[in-house]
Design a protein around this motif. Structure first.
Motif, PDB file in Angstrom:
ATOM      1  N   GLY A   6      18.732   3.342  20.216  1.00  0.00           N
ATOM      2  CA  GLY A   6      18.145   4.547  20.795  1.00  0.00           C
ATOM      3  C   GLY A   6      18.466   5.783  19.977  1.00  0.00           C
ATOM      4  N   GLU A   7      19.701   5.857  19.478  1.00  0.00           N
ATOM      5  CA  GLU A   7      20.092   6.975  18.613  1.00  0.00           C
ATOM      6  C   GLU A   7      19.280   6.961  17.321  1.00  0.00           C
ATOM      7  N   GLN A   8      19.103   5.773  16.754  1.00  0.00           N
ATOM      8  CA  GLN A   8      18.332   5.672  15.515  1.00  0.00           C
ATOM      9  C   GLN A   8      16.878   6.075  15.749  1.00  0.00           C
ATOM     10  N   VAL A   9      16.308   5.622  16.868  1.00  0.00           N
ATOM     11  CA  VAL A   9      14.928   5.984  17.196  1.00  0.00           C
ATOM     12  C   VAL A   9      14.815   7.499  17.350  1.00  0.00           C
ATOM     13  N   LEU A  12      14.988   9.232  13.891  1.00  0.00           N
ATOM     14  CA  LEU A  12      13.768   9.075  13.106  1.00  0.00           C
ATOM     15  C   LEU A  12      12.606   9.845  13.731  1.00  0.00           C
ATOM     16  N   LEU A  13      12.561   9.888  15.049  1.00  0.00           N
ATOM     17  CA  LEU A  13      11.531  10.658  15.739  1.00  0.00           C
ATOM     18  C   LEU A  13      11.675  12.142  15.409  1.00  0.00           C
ATOM     19  N   ALA A  14      12.911  12.623  15.380  1.00  0.00           N
ATOM     20  CA  ALA A  14      13.177  14.024  15.054  1.00  0.00           C
ATOM     21  C   ALA A  14      12.784  14.346  13.615  1.00  0.00           C
ATOM     22  N   LEU A  28      11.745  -3.431  14.646  1.00  0.00           N
ATOM     23  CA  LEU A  28      11.507  -3.581  16.074  1.00  0.00           C
ATOM     24  C   LEU A  28      10.013  -3.640  16.342  1.00  0.00           C
ATOM     25  N   SER A  29       9.637  -4.109  17.527  1.00  0.00           N
ATOM     26  CA  SER A  29       8.231  -4.061  17.904  1.00  0.00           C
ATOM     27  C   SER A  29       7.886  -2.625  18.299  1.00  0.00           C
ATOM     28  N   GLU A  30       6.610  -2.288  18.198  1.00  0.00           N
ATOM     29  CA  GLU A  30       6.184  -0.948  18.611  1.00  0.00           C
ATOM     30  C   GLU A  30       6.438  -0.741  20.097  1.00  0.00           C
ATOM     31  N   ARG A  31       6.325  -1.804  20.870  1.00  0.00           N
ATOM     32  CA  ARG A  31       6.564  -1.703  22.311  1.00  0.00           C
ATOM     33  C   ARG A  31       8.033  -1.355  22.596  1.00  0.00           C
ATOM     34  N   THR A  32       8.949  -1.933  21.841  1.00  0.00           N
ATOM     35  CA  THR A  32      10.369  -1.615  22.008  1.00  0.00           C
ATOM     36  C   THR A  32      10.630  -0.154  21.676  1.00  0.00           C
ATOM     37  N   VAL A  33      10.055   0.306  20.582  1.00  0.00           N
ATOM     38  CA  VAL A  33      10.213   1.716  20.194  1.00  0.00           C
ATOM     39  C   VAL A  33       9.606   2.616  21.262  1.00  0.00           C
ATOM     40  N   ALA A  34       8.455   2.234  21.790  1.00  0.00           N
ATOM     41  CA  ALA A  34       7.817   3.029  22.848  1.00  0.00           C
ATOM     42  C   ALA A  34       8.731   3.147  24.057  1.00  0.00           C
ATOM     43  N   GLY A  35       9.441   2.083  24.385  1.00  0.00           N
ATOM     44  CA  GLY A  35      10.381   2.114  25.498  1.00  0.00           C
ATOM     45  C   GLY A  35      11.518   3.091  25.261  1.00  0.00           C
ATOM     46  N   HIS A  36      12.034   3.103  24.031  1.00  0.00           N
ATOM     47  CA  HIS A  36      13.110   4.041  23.693  1.00  0.00           C
ATOM     48  C   HIS A  36      12.599   5.481  23.749  1.00  0.00           C
ATOM     49  N   ILE A  37      11.401   5.707  23.270  1.00  0.00           N
ATOM     50  CA  ILE A  37      10.820   7.049  23.292  1.00  0.00           C
ATOM     51  C   ILE A  37      10.601   7.497  24.734  1.00  0.00           C
ATOM     52  N   ALA A  38      10.128   6.595  25.583  1.00  0.00           N
ATOM     53  CA  ALA A  38       9.931   6.939  27.000  1.00  0.00           C
ATOM     54  C   ALA A  38      11.258   7.323  27.647  1.00  0.00           C
ATOM     55  N   ARG A  39      12.312   6.597  27.310  1.00  0.00           N
ATOM     56  CA  ARG A  39      13.649   6.901  27.857  1.00  0.00           C
ATOM     57  C   ARG A  39      14.128   8.282  27.383  1.00  0.00           C
ATOM     58  N   LEU A  40      13.905   8.585  26.111  1.00  0.00           N
ATOM     59  CA  LEU A  40      14.290   9.899  25.588  1.00  0.00           C
ATOM     60  C   LEU A  40      13.523  11.011  26.288  1.00  0.00           C
TER      61      LEU A  40
END
Length: 65
Positions: A6-9, A12-14, A28-40
């Motif tokens: 989550g920190e890495q996501v 990189l998003l920043a 990672l899958s795009e769906r996994t990344v999407a989940g981390h972004i939703a949590r953020l």
């Protein structure tokens, strides 16, 4: 391990990377990344502190600046 990813996501998003690029970079899958972004987004919406990296992990204020 999920917290570290989550920190890495968030890092990189920043930097301006898009979901697909983050997924490719972290293997990672795009769906996994999407989940981390939703949590953020949820943490930001609620006003909770989002750790920005290892330096904030042990700070007494929980990373709030």
């Amino acid at each position: 391990m999920a917290a570290r990813i989550g920190e890495q996501v968030s890092h990189l998003l920043a930097k301006g990377l898009r979901q697909r690029a983050i997924a490719g970079r972290l293997g990672l899958s795009e769906r996994t990344v999407a989940g981390h972004i939703a949590r953020l987004r949820e943490l930001l919406r609620r006003g909770d502190a989002v750790p920005t990296g290892p330096a904030d992990a042990g700070s007494p204020d929980g990373g709030v600046r």
